[in-house]
Design an enzyme around this catalytic site. Structure first.
Site, PDB file in Angstrom:
ATOM      1  N   CYS A 190       0.841  -1.195   0.000  1.00  0.00           N
ATOM      2  CA  CYS A 190       0.000   0.000   0.000  1.00  0.00           C
ATOM      3  C   CYS A 190       0.873   1.241   0.000  1.00  0.00           C
ATOM      4  O   CYS A 190       1.859   1.307   0.711  1.00  0.00           O
ATOM      5  CB  CYS A 190      -0.921   0.040   1.221  1.00  0.00           C
ATOM      6  SG  CYS A 190      -2.413  -0.905   1.002  1.00  0.00           S
ATOM      7  N   ILE A 191       0.457   2.220  -0.780  1.00  0.00           N
ATOM      8  CA  ILE A 191       1.193   3.492  -0.865  1.00  0.00           C
ATOM      9  C   ILE A 191       0.765   4.395   0.271  1.00  0.00           C
ATOM     10  O   ILE A 191      -0.352   4.486   0.633  1.00  0.00           O
ATOM     11  CB  ILE A 191       0.925   4.165  -2.231  1.00  0.00           C
ATOM     12  CG1 ILE A 191       1.426   3.266  -3.345  1.00  0.00           C
ATOM     13  CG2 ILE A 191       1.579   5.532  -2.288  1.00  0.00           C
ATOM     14  CD1 ILE A 191       1.015   3.698  -4.732  1.00  0.00           C
TER      15      ILE A 191
END
Length: 109
Positions: free
Chosen positions: A108-109
């Site tokens: 996940c960013i």
């Protein structure tokens, strides 16, 4: 860090719990409220599923993995991105894992 029921709960800079053992369903309600989410039965189904996934595989599921695992357990109706984004609009993997008291998914960013 956040204060919950008079106790300090250690979090990272994005609000993910540092200690998964500090999680409770009552704390999940508070975290969800901070995310702008009122937990319904459908939300709880995903939150509990994500916790079970973490306990089994020792990792928080990224979105693709979450969709696939949800589809395997609950069928295509619930195991799809559209359904999960309706419940967790800022990102199902991010928000569900945060509410479930788990580390941020690696991809996940």
């Amino acid at each position: 860090m956040l204060i919950f029921e008079g106790k300090e709960i250690s979090t990272d800079s994005e609000g993910y719990l540092k200690e998964t053992t500090q999680w409770s369903e009552a704390l999940a309600v508070a975290i969800a409220a901070n995310e702008g989410i009122e937990l319904s039965a459908e939300h709880w189904e995903v939150v509990r599923f994500v916790r079970e996934f973490y306990l089994e595989f020792n990792t928080s599921p990224a979105i693709r993995m979450l969709v696939k695992a949800m589809a395997n357990k609950f069928g295509e109706e619930k195991g799809n991105s559209r359904y999960l984004y309706r419940l967790f609009p800022k990102g199902p993997a991010k928000q569900a894992t945060k509410i479930a008291g788990l580390p941020k998914p690696v991809k996940c960013i």
